[in-house]
Design a protein around this motif. Sequence first.
Motif, mmCIF file in Angstrom:
data_model
loop_
_atom_site.group_PDB
_atom_site.id
_atom_site.type_symbol
_atom_site.label_atom_id
_atom_site.label_comp_id
_atom_site.label_asym_id
_atom_site.label_seq_id
_atom_site.Cartn_x
_atom_site.Cartn_y
_atom_site.Cartn_z
ATOM 1 N N ARG A 1 11.135 4.015 1.006
ATOM 2 C CA ARG A 1 10.489 4.785 2.104
ATOM 3 C C ARG A 1 9.060 5.476 2.211
ATOM 4 N N SER A 2 8.665 6.395 1.364
ATOM 5 C CA SER A 2 7.600 7.224 1.595
ATOM 6 C C SER A 2 6.258 5.795 1.102
ATOM 7 N N MET A 3 6.284 4.679 0.595
ATOM 8 C CA MET A 3 5.553 3.762 0.445
ATOM 9 C C MET A 3 5.655 3.210 2.265
ATOM 10 N N ARG A 4 6.500 2.899 3.139
ATOM 11 C CA ARG A 4 6.405 2.384 4.382
ATOM 12 C C ARG A 4 6.126 2.966 5.258
ATOM 13 N N TRP A 5 6.133 4.227 5.066
ATOM 14 C CA TRP A 5 5.331 5.589 6.182
ATOM 15 C C TRP A 5 4.063 5.302 5.774
ATOM 16 N N LEU A 6 3.692 5.573 4.570
ATOM 17 C CA LEU A 6 2.057 5.760 4.349
ATOM 18 C C LEU A 6 1.145 4.063 4.738
ATOM 19 N N SER A 7 1.975 2.763 4.594
ATOM 20 C CA SER A 7 1.583 1.371 5.220
ATOM 21 C C SER A 7 1.130 2.135 6.401
ATOM 22 N N ILE A 8 2.494 2.508 7.449
ATOM 23 C CA ILE A 8 2.670 2.210 8.574
ATOM 24 C C ILE A 8 1.082 3.350 8.619
ATOM 25 N N GLY A 9 0.560 4.679 8.249
ATOM 26 C CA GLY A 9 0.270 5.587 8.380
ATOM 27 C C GLY A 9 -1.295 4.730 8.997
ATOM 28 N N MET A 10 -1.422 4.627 7.849
ATOM 29 C CA MET A 10 -2.947 3.789 7.170
ATOM 30 C C MET A 10 -3.185 2.256 8.274
ATOM 31 N N ILE A 11 -2.439 1.240 8.563
ATOM 32 C CA ILE A 11 -2.328 0.505 9.335
ATOM 33 C C ILE A 11 -3.090 1.415 10.681
ATOM 34 N N LEU A 12 -2.504 2.343 10.912
ATOM 35 C CA LEU A 12 -2.696 3.019 11.973
ATOM 36 C C LEU A 12 -4.169 3.435 12.447
ATOM 37 N N LEU A 13 -4.475 4.325 11.093
ATOM 38 C CA LEU A 13 -5.491 4.843 11.206
ATOM 39 C C LEU A 13 -6.349 4.653 10.868
ATOM 40 N N PHE A 14 -6.573 3.544 9.855
ATOM 41 C CA PHE A 14 -7.459 2.743 9.664
ATOM 42 C C PHE A 14 -8.086 1.760 9.780
ATOM 43 N N GLY A 15 -6.728 0.560 10.884
ATOM 44 C CA GLY A 15 -6.947 -0.497 11.528
ATOM 45 C C GLY A 15 -6.769 -0.261 12.885
ATOM 46 N N VAL A 16 -5.968 0.356 13.562
ATOM 47 C CA VAL A 16 -5.875 -0.279 14.582
ATOM 48 C C VAL A 16 -6.499 0.641 15.461
#
Length: 107
Positions: A42-57
């Motif tokens: 679960r924590s990895m899911r939120w980390l990956s979503i945050g990284m995708i939003l922050l660094f990619g999107v």
Amino acid sequence: MSVVGLGSPVGLLAGLAATASAVIGLYIGYQAYRGLRRNDERSMRWLSIGMILLFGVTYTLAVTGQGLLAFRIIPIDLQNVVRLFVRVIQLAGLVCIAYSLQIATNR
């Protein structure tokens, strides 16, 4: 030396740096997603979503918005709207990362 729509060599370099940041950010987000698929926590899911939003999107939206403004595809009056939209997505990414760290520390 000037490229149409980009102004000066400094503007061109800034555009190239922003594009490179967007590409690297999407790569980081992809790697975070791969980590999520491997671990499925679960924590990895939120980390990956945050990284995708922050660094990619956010970088992709910023580069795209700047290009649309520079080539006058959208009016300059929308500059602050584009900036606000990018900052809101950036904030959402940071919140997701903070939440993932909170989940991880509560175990």
